[in-house]
Motif scaffolding. Structure first.
Motif, PDB file in Angstrom:
ATOM      1  N   LEU A 142       0.837  -1.198   0.000  1.00 10.54           N
ATOM      2  CA  LEU A 142       0.000   0.000   0.000  1.00 10.54           C
ATOM      3  C   LEU A 142       0.876   1.254   0.000  1.00 10.54           C
ATOM      4  O   LEU A 142       0.601   2.214  -0.738  1.00 10.54           O
ATOM      5  CB  LEU A 142      -0.923  -0.005   1.216  1.00 10.54           C
ATOM      6  N   GLY A 143       1.937   1.239   0.786  1.00 10.80           N
ATOM      7  CA  GLY A 143       2.838   2.391   0.829  1.00 10.80           C
ATOM      8  C   GLY A 143       3.488   2.662  -0.518  1.00 10.80           C
ATOM      9  O   GLY A 143       3.661   3.823  -0.915  1.00 10.80           O
ATOM     10  N   ASP A 144       3.845   1.599  -1.237  1.00  9.37           N
ATOM     11  CA  ASP A 144       4.423   1.792  -2.568  1.00  9.37           C
ATOM     12  C   ASP A 144       3.422   2.452  -3.506  1.00  9.37           C
ATOM     13  O   ASP A 144       3.773   3.332  -4.309  1.00  9.37           O
ATOM     14  CB  ASP A 144       4.856   0.450  -3.148  1.00  9.37           C
ATOM     15  N   MET A 145       2.164   2.023  -3.428  1.00  6.81           N
ATOM     16  CA  MET A 145       1.146   2.620  -4.291  1.00  6.81           C
ATOM     17  C   MET A 145       0.910   4.079  -3.906  1.00  6.81           C
ATOM     18  O   MET A 145       0.754   4.944  -4.773  1.00  6.81           O
ATOM     19  CB  MET A 145      -0.148   1.819  -4.188  1.00  6.81           C
ATOM     20  N   VAL A 146       0.905   4.350  -2.622  1.00  2.00           N
ATOM     21  CA  VAL A 146       0.743   5.732  -2.157  1.00  2.00           C
ATOM     22  C   VAL A 146       1.905   6.588  -2.654  1.00  2.00           C
ATOM     23  O   VAL A 146       1.726   7.735  -3.081  1.00  2.00           O
ATOM     24  CB  VAL A 146       0.636   5.771  -0.622  1.00  2.00           C
ATOM     25  N   ARG A 147       3.102   6.036  -2.624  1.00  2.00           N
ATOM     26  CA  ARG A 147       4.282   6.770  -3.112  1.00  2.00           C
ATOM     27  C   ARG A 147       4.082   7.192  -4.565  1.00  2.00           C
ATOM     28  O   ARG A 147       4.370   8.336  -4.941  1.00  2.00           O
ATOM     29  CB  ARG A 147       5.535   5.898  -2.980  1.00  2.00           C
ATOM     30  N   ALA A 185      -5.437   6.917   1.279  1.00  2.94           N
ATOM     31  CA  ALA A 185      -4.268   7.125   2.129  1.00  2.94           C
ATOM     32  C   ALA A 185      -3.317   8.169   1.573  1.00  2.94           C
ATOM     33  O   ALA A 185      -2.631   8.857   2.331  1.00  2.94           O
ATOM     34  CB  ALA A 185      -3.533   5.796   2.321  1.00  2.94           C
ATOM     35  N   ALA A 186      -3.259   8.298   0.245  1.00  2.00           N
ATOM     36  CA  ALA A 186      -2.332   9.265  -0.356  1.00  2.00           C
ATOM     37  C   ALA A 186      -2.641  10.692   0.084  1.00  2.00           C
ATOM     38  O   ALA A 186      -1.745  11.540   0.106  1.00  2.00           O
ATOM     39  CB  ALA A 186      -2.382   9.159  -1.876  1.00  2.00           C
ATOM     40  N   ALA A 187      -3.895  10.953   0.425  1.00  2.00           N
ATOM     41  CA  ALA A 187      -4.305  12.308   0.828  1.00  2.00           C
ATOM     42  C   ALA A 187      -4.134  12.556   2.324  1.00  2.00           C
ATOM     43  O   ALA A 187      -4.291  13.690   2.780  1.00  2.00           O
ATOM     44  CB  ALA A 187      -5.766  12.529   0.439  1.00  2.00           C
ATOM     45  N   ASP A 188      -3.823  11.524   3.073  1.00  2.00           N
ATOM     46  CA  ASP A 188      -3.773  11.620   4.532  1.00  2.00           C
ATOM     47  C   ASP A 188      -2.330  11.805   4.982  1.00  2.00           C
ATOM     48  O   ASP A 188      -1.511  10.886   4.852  1.00  2.00           O
ATOM     49  CB  ASP A 188      -4.356  10.334   5.132  1.00  2.00           C
ATOM     50  N   PRO A 189      -1.976  12.973   5.528  1.00  2.00           N
ATOM     51  CA  PRO A 189      -0.579  13.204   5.924  1.00  2.00           C
ATOM     52  C   PRO A 189      -0.115  12.305   7.061  1.00  2.00           C
ATOM     53  O   PRO A 189       1.095  12.170   7.275  1.00  2.00           O
ATOM     54  CB  PRO A 189      -0.568  14.682   6.338  1.00  2.00           C
ATOM     55  N   SER A 190      -1.052  11.687   7.787  1.00  2.00           N
ATOM     56  CA  SER A 190      -0.648  10.776   8.857  1.00  2.00           C
ATOM     57  C   SER A 190      -0.246   9.405   8.328  1.00  2.00           C
ATOM     58  O   SER A 190       0.311   8.591   9.069  1.00  2.00           O
ATOM     59  CB  SER A 190      -1.784  10.627   9.871  1.00  2.00           C
ATOM     60  N   ARG A 197       8.854  13.200   4.617  1.00  2.00           N
ATOM     61  CA  ARG A 197      10.211  13.635   4.963  1.00  2.00           C
ATOM     62  C   ARG A 197      11.151  13.550   3.772  1.00  2.00           C
ATOM     63  O   ARG A 197      12.184  14.215   3.733  1.00  2.00           O
ATOM     64  CB  ARG A 197      10.742  12.795   6.135  1.00  2.00           C
ATOM     65  N   GLU A 198      10.818  12.727   2.780  1.00  2.00           N
ATOM     66  CA  GLU A 198      11.613  12.638   1.562  1.00  2.00           C
ATOM     67  C   GLU A 198      11.313  13.775   0.584  1.00  2.00           C
ATOM     68  O   GLU A 198      12.021  13.946  -0.412  1.00  2.00           O
ATOM     69  CB  GLU A 198      11.342  11.309   0.844  1.00  2.00           C
ATOM     70  N   GLY A 199      10.237  14.523   0.832  1.00  2.00           N
ATOM     71  CA  GLY A 199       9.869  15.599  -0.076  1.00  2.00           C
ATOM     72  C   GLY A 199       8.549  15.389  -0.784  1.00  2.00           C
ATOM     73  O   GLY A 199       8.082  16.285  -1.495  1.00  2.00           O
ATOM     74  N   LEU A 200       7.945  14.210  -0.621  1.00  2.00           N
ATOM     75  CA  LEU A 200       6.622  13.988  -1.189  1.00  2.00           C
ATOM     76  C   LEU A 200       5.576  14.724  -0.365  1.00  2.00           C
ATOM     77  O   LEU A 200       5.792  15.042   0.800  1.00  2.00           O
ATOM     78  CB  LEU A 200       6.292  12.489  -1.224  1.00  2.00           C
ATOM     79  N   ARG A 201       4.426  14.962  -0.983  1.00  2.00           N
ATOM     80  CA  ARG A 201       3.339  15.660  -0.296  1.00  2.00           C
ATOM     81  C   ARG A 201       2.032  14.893  -0.497  1.00  2.00           C
ATOM     82  O   ARG A 201       1.876  14.174  -1.489  1.00  2.00           O
ATOM     83  CB  ARG A 201       3.187  17.081  -0.854  1.00  2.00           C
ATOM     84  N   PRO A 202       1.112  15.012   0.435  1.00  2.00           N
ATOM     85  CA  PRO A 202      -0.182  14.325   0.259  1.00  2.00           C
ATOM     86  C   PRO A 202      -0.849  14.758  -1.039  1.00  2.00           C
ATOM     87  O   PRO A 202      -0.632  15.871  -1.538  1.00  2.00           O
ATOM     88  CB  PRO A 202      -0.987  14.783   1.482  1.00  2.00           C
ATOM     89  N   TRP A 203      -1.670  13.865  -1.571  1.00  2.51           N
ATOM     90  CA  TRP A 203      -2.390  14.179  -2.805  1.00  2.51           C
ATOM     91  C   TRP A 203      -3.741  13.481  -2.812  1.00  2.51           C
ATOM     92  O   TRP A 203      -3.834  12.281  -2.590  1.00  2.51           O
ATOM     93  CB  TRP A 203      -1.601  13.756  -4.034  1.00  2.51           C
ATOM     94  N   GLN A 204      -4.775  14.273  -3.073  1.00  6.25           N
ATOM     95  CA  GLN A 204      -6.130  13.734  -3.207  1.00  6.25           C
ATOM     96  C   GLN A 204      -6.545  13.766  -4.671  1.00  6.25           C
ATOM     97  O   GLN A 204      -6.746  14.840  -5.243  1.00  6.25           O
ATOM     98  CB  GLN A 204      -7.133  14.527  -2.376  1.00  6.25           C
ATOM     99  N   ALA A 205      -6.608  12.600  -5.279  1.00  2.00           N
ATOM    100  CA  ALA A 205      -7.123  12.527  -6.646  1.00  2.00           C
ATOM    101  C   ALA A 205      -8.595  12.921  -6.636  1.00  2.00           C
ATOM    102  O   ALA A 205      -9.305  12.733  -5.642  1.00  2.00           O
ATOM    103  CB  ALA A 205      -6.944  11.125  -7.201  1.00  2.00           C
ATOM    104  N   LYS A 206      -9.066  13.452  -7.742  1.00  2.00           N
ATOM    105  CA  LYS A 206     -10.437  13.948  -7.801  1.00  2.00           C
ATOM    106  C   LYS A 206     -11.459  12.836  -8.013  1.00  2.00           C
ATOM    107  O   LYS A 206     -12.618  12.966  -7.619  1.00  2.00           O
ATOM    108  CB  LYS A 206     -10.576  14.977  -8.938  1.00  2.00           C
TER     109      LYS A 206
END
Length: 880
Positions: A142-147, A185-190, A197-206
């Motif tokens: 799941l983390g890889d997909m979120v990445r 999960a990609a939209a949830d900063p938690s 910390r690597e520089g990625l940011r949350p993202w909510q697809a529409k």
């Protein structure tokens, strides 16, 4: 990874610049290619498609979205297809995954999308979601997909699968199950804060869609994506383009018809922006226009409104004024658009908008800047073509690079300079003719023709002695079970690492300064295939290997001797001398103990046979034997596996130069064996490891040879698909059986039964192939007294221990009563499969159809598999 480098890599992956396969990007070239760029300048649309394997993708949808909607598109495959079969060669597992990754890249080059992966390894066919969860860590996957979602930042996500048993394959279910979780999960900063910390940011697809599957009147698709539309620039429908790309999956025999006429993909909206049904487009309800970019990024009202309007107007004017016979007419418009884009980026960076809004706006504007630069270079007919003098560079060596820039006659483009971008620690120097000799292929192209660049600059690139060898980044470290492990600094989720060397040429086009970047490649002329391009690779001075990765040591003999051939290959342009030796288990000896060698030129090879003797009373077990070459004070102990096919880029995989000796109780009758190769396997080598000579049977021998010379003939996997000589001469093989021969047929797909090739009637599967995927599933011996289980080895339950990947596949579902089923096996909760090993007596001879996975077990050195296969090929000597 720093944000700047992350955005650059995502831009490269999404635009296809990291996709470097052998297929020519015909739909991105010339007038059609420039038209694509001009259309893409007018939209911010983007979509990420998710699936489990290479070939799972909805290819027509991808082509329509990328080339019809002009969106940024990427396909996220959970794995690289390592667990499948290979219809074009012997490579399996990790090596097969490299080929299938390349085949995906070729398909993407045609359909216009990018490509991503997770860390999962394809462990083979799976029937349930629970098994997939047990093999792959659900949270990590799941983390890889979120990445990928946070990196690619798509407006729309389209999951091919539903996450239910209706998806069939357990991997499909896993992809469908995780896609909506990743969307959220990609939209949830938690969630996965380490990525932030690597520089990625949350993202909510529409929006989130899934494939509609089979038609259901009670739940019709939200949208029908039309793919049978002809693209006027390409002259083909998006479906045709997509199936051309799908035919690149050659290891899977995916070549097929390129259908014309109406085609559509039905999608069901699962979450996000709601619109009246049916929708006309997956982007309904989302403002994907360039003026809408500010709102999409969350900038305050009015910010960069003028700049965006100028960008949009310039792009529209360029498309309206575009004349394929004189594309330079649109250079002023594209230059104006580039200036406006840069002004917009500068305004955003200096604004008081929120950090996230500034970052999102700059992310989108970076793509527009890249597209305007691309459009300008195409319209001005600028070609930057950097070439290396050689394909491989030895650690500590040097390579010459020529950065060539071609401009049309009368061009107003002004080239300012060039540079080579290289990894940290490498050295790049401007070269003189005396310091680096250019390859003649740079200028003399044959037939009395020469290339004359507008500008040609020479460089000498020096590689550190400790430079990393070029190999797929995810194979640098050993797998953790069925999961690869990415390291810090790896280009996580990308197919392969970016090119080692990149040329950057600065110039002024239409009054604006810009930089054109191209990877440095090696070019060669193949007398049959024409021009080929290869990536530049770092290689060792010497590669050391053994002729086999596995030795079989039968117990019981007073002394077991085996021949091992140690080979050394030079990649150095200078003569290399040294010593070859083996590192042996305690009590083992070799003759000779070591051997000198000298290799004078790059590509030269040498081989030395060593006779290895095991102790007189060797205990059962597994033992490693390693080869090494000593050159001065350096020791080389890695082998190289070169993966090279006409349709893909060449890759080099490095493995320890070791072989595993398996000592166990094994007997075999003195038999002569013929082998009919199918799609490709290593079973002949396994038979030879048992001390039996094997003759490969080609078309001439099958058609006119004396088959009675052989006690046993073995047919390789999928021969009914891959070997027309087998099909044409099947009757002769059955006659051979009737006259007293033994025929062992390994698993075949439905074609074998459909063509009525078995000696007695048998039915292939109708809905799903009967198979047992649990490699640990209990196996019941149905006829314990049969010679297949008694001669010359006594087969017990222990001989089914330690199997890999699966038990069997493509068993007969229904079969004639003249067959005797020998084994029974079942996955948990399923009915037993009895048609996976069948025996029949035909005339004086014997026939066996065996769908058990010998082609996997024998190369893996599974002792029980060797003992059973020894019994099968010994049947001709067994008492009746």
């Amino acid at each position: 990874m720093r944000r700047a480098s992350l955005v650059a890599i995502v831009c490269l992956a999404a635009s296809g610049l990291l996709i470097d396969a052998q297929v020519r990007p015909v739909y991105d070239m010339g007038a059609a290619g420039l038209t694509q760029v001009l259309e893409r300048l007018q939209t911010t649309a983007s979509v990420l498609h998710t699936g489990a394997h290479p070939d799972d993708e909805d290819s027509p949808f991808i082509a329509r979205a990328a080339r019809g909607d002009h969106a940024r598109v990427a396909y996220l495959s959970l794995n690289r297809g390592e667990g499948g079969q290979n219809l074009i060669g012997p490579e399996l597992f990790d090596a097969l995954g490299v080929i299938r990754t390349e085949e995906l890249l070729q398909a993407r080059r045609l359909d216009g999308a990018g490509q991503f992966f997770t860390e999962t390894f394809d462990y083979g066919f799976s029937k349930t979601l629970d098994e997939a969860k047990s093999k792959w860590n659900e949270r990590e996957t799941l983390g890889d997909m979120v990445r990928v979602i946070r990196s690619f930042r798509p407006l729309v996500i389209y999951s091919r699968f539903s996450g239910t048993p209706a998806d069939g394959h357990g991997h499909h279910q896993m992809a469908g199950y995780l896609s909506p979780l990743a969307y959220k999960a990609a939209a949830d900063p938690s969630q996965f804060p380490e990525q932030l910390r690597e520089g990625l940011r949350p993202w909510q697809a529409k929006k989130l869609y899934r494939g509609a599957g089979r038609p259901d009147p009670a739940n019709p698709p939200t949208v029908q994506v039309q793919e049978g539309i002809i693209d006027p620039a390409a002259g083909r429908t998006y479906a045709e383009i997509s199936f051309e790309g799908r035919s690149q999956h050659r290891t899977q025999a995916q070549g097929g018809i390129e259908p014309k006429g109406p085609q559509a993909s039905g999608l069901l909206l699962q979450s996000g922006v709601q619109n009246p049904r049916p929708e006309a487009s997956i982007f309904d309800g989302i403002d994907t226009t360039v003026p809408g970019l500010a709102k999409l990024a969350g900038l305050p009202d009015g910010m960069i409104r003028a700049e965006l309007a100028s960008m949009d107007a310039a792009a529209r004017k360029a498309l309206a004024d575009y004349e394929p016979l004189d594309p330079t007419l649109i250079v002023p418009s594209l230059a104006e658009g580039l200036r406006a884009t840069r002004a917009a980026r500068a305004a955003v960076k200096s604004s008081n908008a929120s950090t996230d809004a500034r970052a999102d706006a700059d992310f989108l504007l970076a793509f527009k800047e890249q597209e305007f630069v691309d459009g300008l270079l195409r319209a001005a007919a600028v070609v930057v073509d950097p070439l290396a003098d050689q394909e491989t560079i030895v650690q500590g060596g040097t390579v010459g690079v020529t950065v060539r820039t071609f401009l049309p006659q009368g061009s107003t483009v002004k080239v300012a300079g060039a540079a080579i971008k290289a990894p940290a620690g490498w050295r790049v120097d401007a070269a003189t003719d005396s310091s680096v000799t250019a390859s003649t292929s740079f200028a003399d192209v044959g037939f009395g023709r020469r290339e004359t660049p507008t500008q040609s600059l020479r460089y000498r690139v020096s590689v550190p002695a400790d430079a990393a060898l070029t190999q797929p980044y995810y194979l640098k470290d050993a797998r953790d079970g069925d999961v690869y492990r990415w390291a810090d600094g790896d280009p996580k989720a990308l197919p392969f690492a970016p090119p080692l060397l990149t040329a950057e040429v600065t110039m002024n086009v239409g009054g604006v300064d810009l930089t054109a970047s191209q990877p440095v490649q090696y070019r060669l002329a193949d007398s049959v295939r024409g021009e080929l391009r290869r990536d530049v690779n770092v290689v060792p001075a010497i590669a050391v290997g053994l002729d086999t990765r596995l030795l079989i040591v039968p117990l019981g003999s007073t002394a077991s001797q085996q021949k091992l051939v140690v080979r050394a290959t030079s990649f150095s342009s200078q003569p290399v001398s040294g010593t070859l030796r083996l590192r042996l288990p305690q009590g083992w000896t070799s003759t000779p103990t070591e051997a000198p060698f000298t290799l004078k030129v790059n590509g030269e090879k040498t081989s030395t046979p060593f006779v290895v003797t095991a102790p007189a009373r060797q205990a059962a077990g597994s033992f490693d034997i390693a080869a090494e070459a000593t050159v001065a004070s350096a020791t080389f102990s890695r082998d190289v596996q070169v993966i090279s096919y006409p349709h893909i880029q060449t890759h080099r995989l490095y493995w320890p130069a070791t072989t595993t000796a398996r000592a166990f109780d094994l007997k075999i009758a003195p038999v002569k064996v013929g082998y009919v190769m199918g799609s490709g396997d290593e079973v002949p080598e396994a038979i030879r490891r048992m001390g039996v000579d094997v003759t490969m049977l080609g078309g001439d021998i099958l058609a006119t040879g004396d088959l009675s010379h052989f006690d046993t003939i073995v047919v390789g996997i999928r021969a009914s698909e891959a070997n027309p000589d087998f099909v044409a001469n099947n009757g002769r093989l059955l006659d051979y059986v009737r006259q007293g021969g033994t025929l062992i047929v390994q698993y075949q797909q439905a074609e074998y039964a459909n063509r009525m090739l078995p000696p007695y009637p048998a039915s292939p599967p109708t809905n799903a192939n009967p198979r047992v995927t649990d490699e640990n599933a209990p196996v019941k011996i149905l006829v314990p007294t049969h010679p297949a289980f008694t001669f010359p080895n006594k087969i017990t339950d222990a001989d089914f221990n330690g199997w890999v990947q699966d038990r069997n596949a493509y068993a007969f579902s229904i079969f004639d009563s003249r067959y005797t089923p020998l084994l029974e096996c079942a996955d948990p909760g399923e009915p037993p499969v009895r048609g996976a090993e069948l025996y029949a007596e035909i005339g004086k001879g014997r026939y066996v159809y065996t769908a058990y996975a010998w082609y996997r077990q024998l190369p893996a050195g599974v002792p029980g598999a060797y003992r059973q296969f020894a019994n099968l090929i010994s049947l001709s000597k067994a008492p009746r």
